[in-house]
Design a protein around this motif. Structure first.
Motif, PDB file in Angstrom:
ATOM      1  N   ARG A  90     -11.176  12.805 -24.288  1.00  0.00           N
ATOM      2  CA  ARG A  90     -10.893  13.967 -25.138  1.00  0.00           C
ATOM      3  C   ARG A  90     -11.655  15.194 -24.651  1.00  0.00           C
ATOM      4  NH1 ARG A  90      -9.119  12.538 -30.703  1.00  0.00           N
ATOM      5  NH2 ARG A  90      -8.577  10.340 -30.580  1.00  0.00           N
ATOM      6  N   VAL A  91     -12.924  14.987 -24.235  1.00  0.00           N
ATOM      7  CA  VAL A  91     -13.720  16.104 -23.723  1.00  0.00           C
ATOM      8  C   VAL A  91     -13.065  16.677 -22.473  1.00  0.00           C
ATOM      9  CG1 VAL A  91     -15.942  16.772 -22.715  1.00  0.00           C
ATOM     10  CG2 VAL A  91     -15.876  15.224 -24.692  1.00  0.00           C
ATOM     11  N   VAL A  92     -12.613  15.771 -21.582  1.00  0.00           N
ATOM     12  CA  VAL A  92     -11.965  16.219 -20.352  1.00  0.00           C
ATOM     13  C   VAL A  92     -10.709  17.035 -20.691  1.00  0.00           C
ATOM     14  CG1 VAL A  92     -10.767  15.440 -18.276  1.00  0.00           C
ATOM     15  CG2 VAL A  92     -12.862  14.307 -18.989  1.00  0.00           C
ATOM     16  N   ILE A  93      -9.965  16.573 -21.692  1.00  0.00           N
ATOM     17  CA  ILE A  93      -8.768  17.310 -22.107  1.00  0.00           C
ATOM     18  C   ILE A  93      -9.163  18.669 -22.687  1.00  0.00           C
ATOM     19  CG2 ILE A  93      -6.820  17.299 -23.726  1.00  0.00           C
ATOM     20  CD1 ILE A  93      -6.707  14.225 -23.322  1.00  0.00           C
ATOM     21  N   ALA A  94     -10.269  18.705 -23.453  1.00  0.00           N
ATOM     22  CA  ALA A  94     -10.742  19.969 -24.017  1.00  0.00           C
ATOM     23  C   ALA A  94     -11.083  20.952 -22.907  1.00  0.00           C
ATOM     24  CB  ALA A  94     -11.964  19.728 -24.909  1.00  0.00           C
ATOM     25  N   ILE A  95     -11.737  20.472 -21.834  1.00  0.00           N
ATOM     26  CA  ILE A  95     -12.071  21.355 -20.713  1.00  0.00           C
ATOM     27  C   ILE A  95     -10.792  21.890 -20.078  1.00  0.00           C
ATOM     28  CG2 ILE A  95     -13.084  21.468 -18.394  1.00  0.00           C
ATOM     29  CD1 ILE A  95     -15.149  19.417 -19.319  1.00  0.00           C
ATOM     30  N   ALA A  96      -9.821  20.989 -19.882  1.00  0.00           N
ATOM     31  CA  ALA A  96      -8.578  21.398 -19.225  1.00  0.00           C
ATOM     32  C   ALA A  96      -7.827  22.433 -20.059  1.00  0.00           C
ATOM     33  CB  ALA A  96      -7.695  20.173 -18.972  1.00  0.00           C
ATOM     34  N   LEU A  97      -7.883  22.283 -21.387  1.00  0.00           N
ATOM     35  CA  LEU A  97      -7.098  23.184 -22.241  1.00  0.00           C
ATOM     36  C   LEU A  97      -7.877  24.423 -22.648  1.00  0.00           C
ATOM     37  CD1 LEU A  97      -5.306  20.650 -24.599  1.00  0.00           C
ATOM     38  CD2 LEU A  97      -4.338  21.866 -22.655  1.00  0.00           C
ATOM     39  N   ALA A  98      -9.163  24.494 -22.286  1.00  0.00           N
ATOM     40  CA  ALA A  98     -10.035  25.561 -22.786  1.00  0.00           C
ATOM     41  C   ALA A  98      -9.488  26.952 -22.478  1.00  0.00           C
ATOM     42  CB  ALA A  98     -11.439  25.399 -22.209  1.00  0.00           C
ATOM     43  N   CYS A  99      -8.860  27.124 -21.332  1.00  0.00           N
ATOM     44  CA  CYS A  99      -8.347  28.451 -20.985  1.00  0.00           C
ATOM     45  C   CYS A  99      -6.860  28.564 -21.234  1.00  0.00           C
ATOM     46  CB  CYS A  99      -8.664  28.763 -19.533  1.00  0.00           C
ATOM     47  SG  CYS A  99     -10.416  28.875 -19.269  1.00  0.00           S
ATOM     48  N   ASN A 100      -6.331  27.638 -22.017  1.00  0.00           N
ATOM     49  CA  ASN A 100      -4.916  27.640 -22.345  1.00  0.00           C
ATOM     50  C   ASN A 100      -4.036  27.799 -21.107  1.00  0.00           C
ATOM     51  OD1 ASN A 100      -2.700  27.478 -23.922  1.00  0.00           O
ATOM     52  ND2 ASN A 100      -2.983  29.442 -24.963  1.00  0.00           N
ATOM     53  N   PRO A 101      -4.097  26.828 -20.189  1.00  0.00           N
ATOM     54  CA  PRO A 101      -3.350  26.947 -18.936  1.00  0.00           C
ATOM     55  C   PRO A 101      -1.846  26.874 -19.178  1.00  0.00           C
ATOM     56  CG  PRO A 101      -4.193  24.727 -19.175  1.00  0.00           C
ATOM     57  CD  PRO A 101      -4.752  25.523 -20.317  1.00  0.00           C
ATOM     58  N   HIS A 102      -1.069  27.439 -18.243  1.00  0.00           N
ATOM     59  CA  HIS A 102       0.387  27.337 -18.361  1.00  0.00           C
ATOM     60  C   HIS A 102       0.870  25.940 -18.007  1.00  0.00           C
ATOM     61  CE1 HIS A 102      -0.256  31.709 -17.574  1.00  0.00           C
ATOM     62  NE2 HIS A 102       0.436  31.725 -18.689  1.00  0.00           N
ATOM     63  N   VAL A 103       0.180  25.349 -17.032  1.00  0.00           N
ATOM     64  CA  VAL A 103       0.598  24.031 -16.555  1.00  0.00           C
ATOM     65  C   VAL A 103      -0.579  23.070 -16.638  1.00  0.00           C
ATOM     66  CG1 VAL A 103       1.551  22.726 -14.630  1.00  0.00           C
ATOM     67  CG2 VAL A 103       2.168  25.132 -14.915  1.00  0.00           C
ATOM     68  N   LEU A 147      -7.578  31.138  -5.472  1.00  0.00           N
ATOM     69  CA  LEU A 147      -7.307  29.775  -5.907  1.00  0.00           C
ATOM     70  C   LEU A 147      -8.160  29.394  -7.105  1.00  0.00           C
ATOM     71  CD1 LEU A 147      -6.985  27.433  -2.816  1.00  0.00           C
ATOM     72  CD2 LEU A 147      -5.416  27.621  -4.726  1.00  0.00           C
ATOM     73  N   GLU A 148      -9.434  29.788  -7.044  1.00  0.00           N
ATOM     74  CA  GLU A 148     -10.327  29.435  -8.142  1.00  0.00           C
ATOM     75  C   GLU A 148      -9.884  30.067  -9.451  1.00  0.00           C
ATOM     76  OE1 GLU A 148     -14.456  29.997  -6.957  1.00  0.00           O
ATOM     77  OE2 GLU A 148     -14.092  28.401  -5.477  1.00  0.00           O
ATOM     78  N   MET A 149      -9.257  31.246  -9.358  1.00  0.00           N
ATOM     79  CA  MET A 149      -8.762  31.861 -10.583  1.00  0.00           C
ATOM     80  C   MET A 149      -7.504  31.158 -11.098  1.00  0.00           C
ATOM     81  SD  MET A 149     -11.035  33.773 -11.394  1.00  0.00           S
ATOM     82  CE  MET A 149     -10.325  34.306 -12.949  1.00  0.00           C
ATOM     83  N   VAL A 150      -6.705  30.646 -10.192  1.00  0.00           N
ATOM     84  CA  VAL A 150      -5.485  29.944 -10.607  1.00  0.00           C
ATOM     85  C   VAL A 150      -5.833  28.595 -11.236  1.00  0.00           C
ATOM     86  CG1 VAL A 150      -3.406  28.796  -9.771  1.00  0.00           C
ATOM     87  CG2 VAL A 150      -3.972  31.091  -8.979  1.00  0.00           C
ATOM     88  N   ARG A 151      -6.752  27.876 -10.577  1.00  0.00           N
ATOM     89  CA  ARG A 151      -7.153  26.575 -11.099  1.00  0.00           C
ATOM     90  C   ARG A 151      -7.907  26.759 -12.408  1.00  0.00           C
ATOM     91  NH1 ARG A 151      -9.963  24.854  -5.640  1.00  0.00           N
ATOM     92  NH2 ARG A 151      -8.126  24.532  -4.345  1.00  0.00           N
ATOM     93  N   GLY A 152      -7.532  26.043 -13.394  1.00  0.00           N
ATOM     94  CA  GLY A 152      -8.202  26.154 -14.683  1.00  0.00           C
ATOM     95  C   GLY A 152      -7.529  27.188 -15.567  1.00  0.00           C
TER      96      GLY A 152
END
Lengths: 336, 318
Positions: free
Chosen positions: A166-179, A89-94
């Protein structure tokens, strides 16, 4: 053109209950939704409709206890999220799916620099990077969301609300998630800052093609940024379709009520027509349609029979028993 | 001759901070006519709530005068002010924190009635409470419930009933519907409008929501960093915004329709600090049209068209 759509997130028959002191709060009651690759889906509804619970379930984050996922299947890029070990799960999240929370003030750690917090999530998912490389990537992310890279060494309290989001969005997008799941991403922000953040999210969407679910109660934001819309009421989706379907060919009486409750910016003398009453208590849902008590079109059948989901075009679904009558029309669709 | 109820003149409120004086409200003047609604619009930190509180003397002003129905509020003694408070109640933003969790609906609504001796005797107080509950659309069976048992819309109705209990002429509404869901928001807005018609109430309506203020207010003032940047009748302001900040604000309203979408003016940066502002246009840093003059001198409010005031050096050129 191929008809094969790539589904990145699929939720099927999801039922989530919270059990508190012997009461069963039925937050989500049989929810099915699919997110196509590269699309932005707006999940709309009022407080208590089950929007956030659905989003938490998608990451298998429903707090247990008291939350229990009673039924359902959730797949992210083909991976079954509900039957996974904690480690998987931890690998999927993020990595596959990331979430942006409503309140940027509380979702950042106040004692770590923002650069460190972005780098942290990068290193968890890409352990081959050393800390210097990860930090450089973090600063690139900051620039991407419109913040100067030298501010990476600053702490959250040195940023304003819009900057923190914006920082929170940067964290979310940092690993280029699919969703990407964004839970009321701009609710805590001022209108001009909200416009900046929405504009930035639109740009990022065009750049990376991230598939996004935006949870919001504001129809104006949906019109701004979404391709598809799903309207939730008492834990179910009651209308779903493309933006054009739901906004310009509205079918469900509740969706109509939402539009009528909003002040019309073009016609300031127009009277507001609120939906009477309140959403039913989720611990005590009626047997029939949950909206029947507030609905001006409701008949006796509505109070006893749960409405079926009905496809009225290739993309447009409505769950309303009144459409058993082929001549039924709501006010809004009678207007030219 | 217009019938002015509230007159605010050169109102200032500065707060002392370790880094200097914070200009929360900086030389604000306006009037509200009897039975009308003034919308006060701006983003967080622009001083709109402080303006409301200073007018009611919940915070003492630094300077300036406030006259309500001819009475100089600033000149009242503590005791006179207390007696006068019943003429000018306030409805607060958050119905979750503005009610005492240990008071029932009955106690909450009857408290101001008893304190201000509007009715005496147990029976009369109860009768008036029930009547007020009916007026604001609260079912009588809720009379012994506590706030935590009620939803946001009903709690806000308690706040409105408390404000009405004193038979005021003027009410300051500070973001009264911001914490509510849209369908409930419309119910409360309609109630406030109906009460205004029935009781000839005058509102000062503080909000960040431009769609709501357009629907609700007769006149609008737009605030930025403690100052008024534009003041006009609502219709005029929405049709002919003159200040670049107002234009950007209006363009940023998320419109819930898919066609005729407004061209959005994106502002750079964020609101700057209200501490010890320099003598220049406070909006210059974010203004896409700022010229040398804007950095040299703070523009004052001038009448650009009849009844339409704007504080911008070159509103006519943009």
């Amino acid at each position: 053109m191929s008809n094969e759509k790539e589904i990145v997130l699929s939720i099927k028959d999801l039922v989530v209950h919270y059990e508190v002191d012997g009461d069963v709060i039925k937050a989500v009651n049989g929810m099915t939704i699919q997110l196509e690759k590269g699309r932005t889906l707006g999940l709309v509804g009022e407080t208590g409709a089950g929007k956030t619970t659905t989003a938490l379930a998608a990451l298998n984050l429903v707090p247990d206890p008291p939350g229990i996922i009673k039924n359902g299947e959730i797949q992210i890029c083909g991976k079954d999220v509900l039957h996974m070990s904690q480690k998987e799960l931890e690998m999927v999240r993020g990595y596959d799916i990331a979430m942006i929370f409503q309140d940027p003030m509380t979702s950042l750690n106040p004692v770590l620099t923002v650069g460190f917090q972005i780098a942290e999530s990068i290193r968890i998912h890409e352990p081959e990077l050393n800390s210097k490389q990860a930090y450089e990537r973090a600063l690139d992310m900051l620039e991407l969301v419109g913040i100067d890279r030298h501010r990476g060494s600053e702490y959250p309290h040195q940023f304003s609300g819009g900057m923190k989001q914006r920082v929170v969005i940067a964290i979310a997008l940092a690993c280029n998630p699919h969703v990407l799941v964004a839970d009321e991403p701009t609710t805590a922000l001022d209108v001009t800052i909200q416009a900046q953040v929405l504009d930035m999210m639109n740009n990022l969407k065009n750049k990376f093609g991230t598939s996004t679910i935006i949870i919001t109660h504001a129809l104006g934001i949906v019109a701004d940024i979404c391709d598809d819309v799903a309207v939730m009421y008492a834990g179910r989706i009651i209308e779903q379709g493309t933006l054009d379907d739901v906004f310009n060919r509205t079918r469900h009486p509740y969706t109509e009520g939402l539009f009528n409750s909003l002040p019309n910016i073009k016609d300031r003398k127009a009277e507001l027509k609120p939906i009477p009453g309140l959403m039913p208590d989720p611990a005590n849902l009626p047997e029939g349609c949950a909206f029947a008590d507030r609905c001006s079109y409701a008949t006796d059948v509505c109070r006893t029979k749960q409405p079926e989901q009905r496809m009225i075009s290739g993309t447009h679904m409505v769950a309303c028993t009144a459409y058993d009558d082929p001549n039924f029309m709501i006010e809004r669709s009678r207007k030219p | 001759m217009s019938d002015t109820l509230l007159e605010v003149k050169n109102l200032k409120k500065y707060f002392k901070t370790p880094r200097g004086l914070l200009h929360a409200v900086d030389d604000v003047s306006f009037t509200i006519d009897r039975g009308k609604t003034l919308g006060v619009v701006g983003e967080s930190g622009c001083g709109k709530s402080t303006t409301g509180r200073v007018i009611l003397r919940l915070i003492e002003p630094t300077s300036g005068s406030v006259k309500l129905a001819g009475v100089d509020i600033g000149a009242l003694s503590r005791r006179e002010l207390r007696a006068h408070r019943k003429n000018m109640p306030m409805i607060f933003q958050d119905p979750f924190s503005s009610l005492d969790p240990r008071q029932t609906v009955m106690q909450a609504i009857s408290e101001p009635i008893i304190n201000n001796k509007i009715a005496t005797g147990k029976y009369e107080v109860e009768e008036l409470t029930v009547e007020l509950m009916r007026t604001v659309g609260l079912a009588e069976r809720l009379i012994n419930t506590y706030p935590h048992e009620l939803d946001g819309g009903r709690r806000q109705r308690i706040g409105i009933a408390r404000a009405l209990s004193m038979n005021p002429k003027f009410i300051v509404c500070d973001e009264p519907v911001s914490a509510l869901d849209v369908s409930i928001q419309a119910q409360v807005l309609n109630l406030l409008k109906q009460l205004q018609r029935e009781r000839d109430l005058t509102y000062m309506f503080i909000t960040h929501d431009l769609a709501v203020v357009n629907h609700f207010a007769d006149d609008i003032v737009v605030m930025y960093l403690g100052q008024l940047v534009e003041k006009a009748p609502a219709e005029e302001l929405f049709e002919n915004p003159l200040h670049p900040y107002t234009k950007a604000l209006l363009s940023a309203i998320p419109v819930p329709q898919t066609y005729d979408r407004p061209e959005r003016i994106l502002l750079k940066g964020e609101i700057s600090s209200p501490i010890e502002p320099k003598d220049r246009c406070r909006f210059a840093k974010r203004c896409p049209f700022a010229l040398e003059e804007c950095w040299a001198k703070c523009p004052s409010l001038q009448e650009a068209r009849p009844g339409h005031f704007v504080a911008c050096h070159h509103y006519d050129k943009i």
